[in-house]
Design a protein around this motif. Structure first.
Motif, PDB file in Angstrom:
ATOM      1  N   LEU A  10       8.638   1.534  -7.233  1.00  0.00           N
ATOM      2  CA  LEU A  10       8.794   3.004  -6.737  1.00  0.00           C
ATOM      3  C   LEU A  10       9.521   3.687  -7.685  1.00  0.00           C
ATOM      4  CD1 LEU A  10       8.044   2.606  -2.951  1.00  0.00           C
ATOM      5  CD2 LEU A  10       6.343   3.790  -4.481  1.00  0.00           C
ATOM      6  N   ASP A  11      10.786   3.125  -7.944  1.00  0.00           N
ATOM      7  CA  ASP A  11      11.868   3.731  -8.743  1.00  0.00           C
ATOM      8  C   ASP A  11      11.268   4.143  -9.993  1.00  0.00           C
ATOM      9  OD1 ASP A  11      14.786   4.387  -8.748  1.00  0.00           O
ATOM     10  OD2 ASP A  11      14.707   3.019 -10.523  1.00  0.00           O
ATOM     11  N   LEU A  30       3.209  -2.824   2.333  1.00  0.00           N
ATOM     12  CA  LEU A  30       4.037  -2.585   1.232  1.00  0.00           C
ATOM     13  C   LEU A  30       3.311  -2.717  -0.294  1.00  0.00           C
ATOM     14  CD1 LEU A  30       7.559  -3.757   2.246  1.00  0.00           C
ATOM     15  CD2 LEU A  30       7.067  -1.475   1.391  1.00  0.00           C
ATOM     16  N   ILE A  31       2.549  -3.735  -0.289  1.00  0.00           N
ATOM     17  CA  ILE A  31       1.813  -4.194  -1.462  1.00  0.00           C
ATOM     18  C   ILE A  31       0.884  -3.132  -1.984  1.00  0.00           C
ATOM     19  CG2 ILE A  31       0.307  -5.773  -2.170  1.00  0.00           C
ATOM     20  CD1 ILE A  31       1.767  -7.881  -0.875  1.00  0.00           C
ATOM     21  N   GLY A  32       0.218  -2.393  -0.612  1.00  0.00           N
ATOM     22  CA  GLY A  32      -0.556  -1.246  -1.168  1.00  0.00           C
ATOM     23  C   GLY A  32       0.130   0.000  -1.432  1.00  0.00           C
ATOM     24  N   MET A  33       1.320   0.162  -0.868  1.00  0.00           N
ATOM     25  CA  MET A  33       2.416   1.110  -1.603  1.00  0.00           C
ATOM     26  C   MET A  33       2.385   1.082  -3.113  1.00  0.00           C
ATOM     27  SD  MET A  33       4.750   1.364   1.878  1.00  0.00           S
ATOM     28  CE  MET A  33       6.045   2.641   0.958  1.00  0.00           C
ATOM     29  N   ALA A  85       9.710   2.454   1.859  1.00  0.00           N
ATOM     30  CA  ALA A  85       9.968   1.114   1.615  1.00  0.00           C
ATOM     31  C   ALA A  85      11.698   0.631   1.601  1.00  0.00           C
ATOM     32  CB  ALA A  85       9.522   0.991   0.111  1.00  0.00           C
ATOM     33  N   ARG A  86      12.372   1.709   1.133  1.00  0.00           N
ATOM     34  CA  ARG A  86      13.905   1.224   1.155  1.00  0.00           C
ATOM     35  C   ARG A  86      14.277   1.077   2.667  1.00  0.00           C
ATOM     36  NH1 ARG A  86      18.093  -0.301   1.921  1.00  0.00           N
ATOM     37  NH2 ARG A  86      19.924  -0.046   0.780  1.00  0.00           N
ATOM     38  N   THR A  87      13.664   1.982   3.678  1.00  0.00           N
ATOM     39  CA  THR A  87      14.129   1.446   5.023  1.00  0.00           C
ATOM     40  C   THR A  87      13.520  -0.004   5.546  1.00  0.00           C
ATOM     41  OG1 THR A  87      13.754   3.918   5.459  1.00  0.00           O
ATOM     42  CG2 THR A  87      13.771   2.692   7.450  1.00  0.00           C
ATOM     43  N   PRO A  93       3.407  11.645  -3.573  1.00  0.00           N
ATOM     44  CA  PRO A  93       3.996  10.826  -2.461  1.00  0.00           C
ATOM     45  C   PRO A  93       5.154   9.854  -2.735  1.00  0.00           C
ATOM     46  CG  PRO A  93       1.810   9.976  -3.153  1.00  0.00           C
ATOM     47  CD  PRO A  93       2.032  11.047  -4.242  1.00  0.00           C
ATOM     48  N   LEU A  94       5.522   9.838  -3.899  1.00  0.00           N
ATOM     49  CA  LEU A  94       6.436   8.703  -4.475  1.00  0.00           C
ATOM     50  C   LEU A  94       7.724   8.815  -3.596  1.00  0.00           C
ATOM     51  CD1 LEU A  94       5.603   8.645  -7.984  1.00  0.00           C
ATOM     52  CD2 LEU A  94       5.019   7.067  -6.584  1.00  0.00           C
ATOM     53  N   ALA A  95       8.416   9.937  -3.333  1.00  0.00           N
ATOM     54  CA  ALA A  95       9.420  10.025  -2.948  1.00  0.00           C
ATOM     55  C   ALA A  95       9.532   9.591  -1.480  1.00  0.00           C
ATOM     56  CB  ALA A  95      10.169  11.306  -2.900  1.00  0.00           C
ATOM     57  N   GLU A  96       8.518  10.129  -0.779  1.00  0.00           N
ATOM     58  CA  GLU A  96       8.417   9.608   0.901  1.00  0.00           C
ATOM     59  C   GLU A  96       8.102   7.985   0.928  1.00  0.00           C
ATOM     60  OE1 GLU A  96       6.803  11.411   5.065  1.00  0.00           O
ATOM     61  OE2 GLU A  96       5.753  12.276   2.837  1.00  0.00           O
TER      62      GLU A  96
END
Length: 407
Positions: free
Chosen positions: A356-357, A273-276, A381-383, A373-376
């Motif tokens: 991301l938001d 997640l930190i990489g995201m 992340a939300r999941t 790639p942001l929406a995916e």
């Protein structure tokens, strides 16, 4: 606590960063193009197999496994910055390096609890990246955040044969749509009326081609089907029979095995997640300096400054907490790091979703499109605010541990 990279970590970081730049990022578009031409959307694009071969050639393989007999032999602290790097392309890099869930957790279970026959049959091909696997725990009919609720039954065959009969319905079983998924680790109850609710469950190996096992449909996540991870399936076990020797460990040991599996899994998710988040910050900055609105670049807008600065502060805070957790897991064990594991599981998805938001907002319509790639990333992340135990379960447990000091 010293979070400096040792020589081996530094070497692997350098190789992995170069691998991402040279192979993974260019393959993101190629993988989508190839997938569109496949007979089934669940088939693996050729470029993914090419990435796996290259990663293995470079020694960037099974980095997550601390057992040097089977994996890279890295500590959690050594693996943390590597997992972060793969999180920048979460739908390709973990698979390319054979470090993708749910296979990672399943390999850890097999490494720790399987017998030699089970390891030979299932662990070895998983380690080699020849097959994929799935972990079947979550059920649609009960609140699976409480694992003691599960209703799937694992019963001794009534006809006296040396078999178990598995009956139940599972869903959001990650990886199960992938045709290379050959084995399920199924959690069910062998003693549903037992006095100790944490000794009612067991885990058992169920080959995908077992009669009575039906993968009924792919479950979507915010409209995405997550092809790269092999989807999230609904699976029916209708009196599926497997040998008694397929039991992992002992009867009643399923709950303890699940806890052992989920600890490392939670920190791996947080590392990625930190990489995201880092990828989101990078995209925000590039967008901000390249777009003009109301006579000046977005990078000159005060609100954009706030978003980027807050994102950087948040990432640095999260990284330190994750590194501390990794260090504790290495030094005092997963049980000793229980508070920190729960803390990162609560804090990281929530904070990364917010980053991301903001990145989506900065990209306007592009942010919710397939062109970025942001929406995916947001959907993934939300999941993770639900997966591996919803935030509220961890908050409840963490609060009770804190209050216990004063009672």
């Amino acid at each position: 606590m010293d979070f400096g990279f040792d020589a081996r970590t530094e070497e692997l970081r350098g190789k992995l960063l170069a691998f991402m730049d040279e192979y993974v990022y260019p393959a993101e578009v190629v993988a989508e193009e190839q997938r569109a031409a496949l007979a089934s959307p669940w088939d693996t694009p050729a470029v993914v197999e090419e990435l796996k071969a290259e990663a293995r050639r470079q020694g960037l393989w099974n980095l997550f496994l601390p057992d040097s007999e089977y994996g890279a032999g890295l500590t959690n602290l050594q693996y943390a910055p590597l997992a972060e790097i793969t999180g920048r392309s979460p739908h390709l890099a973990p698979t390319a390096t054979n470090c993708a869930a749910p296979d990672t957790g399943n390999m850890e279970v097999l490494t720790q609890f399987a017998d030699e026959r089970q390891k030979k049959q299932w662990l070895e091909p998983l380690l080699a990246g020849e097959i994929r696997s799935a972990f079947a725990m979550t059920e649609p009919e009960v609140a699976s955040s409480d694992a003691t609720n599960i209703t799937t039954l694992i019963e001794r065959a009534p006809d006296g044969t040396d078999e178990y009969v598995i009956t139940g319905r599972k869903w959001y079983i990650s990886g199960a749509m992938n045709p290379d998924c050959k084995i399920f680790i199924v959690m069910g109850k062998t003693d549903p009326d037992g006095e100790d609710i944490r000794r009612q469950q067991s885990m058992i190996l169920v080959p995908r081609d077992t009669p009575g096992v039906t993968v009924t449909r792919a479950m979507q996540v915010f409209g995405y089907e997550d092809h790269s991870h092999g989807g999230h399936a609904e699976v029916i076990f209708d009196h599926a029979r497997v040998p008694v020797s397929n039991l992992i460990g002992e009867e009643g040991g399923g709950f303890a095995i699940a806890q052992a599996r989920l600890g490392p899994g939670r920190i791996h998710h947080c590392m990625r997640l930190i990489g995201m988040a880092e990828r989101a910050i990078e995209l925000m900055c590039k967008r901000a300096v390249s777009r003009t609105a109301f006579g000046k670049a977005l990078a000159q807008q005060g609100v954009v400054h706030n978003w980027i600065a807050d994102a950087r502060v948040t990432v640095e805070q999260l990284r330190l907490l994750v590194l501390k957790t990794a260090w504790l897991m290495d030094t005092v064990g997963n049980k000793g790091a229980h508070t920190e594991i729960q803390a990162i599981k609560i804090a990281t998805p929530r904070a990364v979703v917010d980053i991301l938001d903001k990145a989506i907002q900065l990209h306007g319509a592009g942010g919710v499109s397939q062109d970025f790639p942001l929406a995916e990333l947001y959907a993934g992340a939300r999941t993770l605010m639900i997966a591996d135990g919803p935030d509220e379960v961890h908050q409840r447990s963490l609060a009770r541990r804190e209050l216990k000091k004063y009672l």
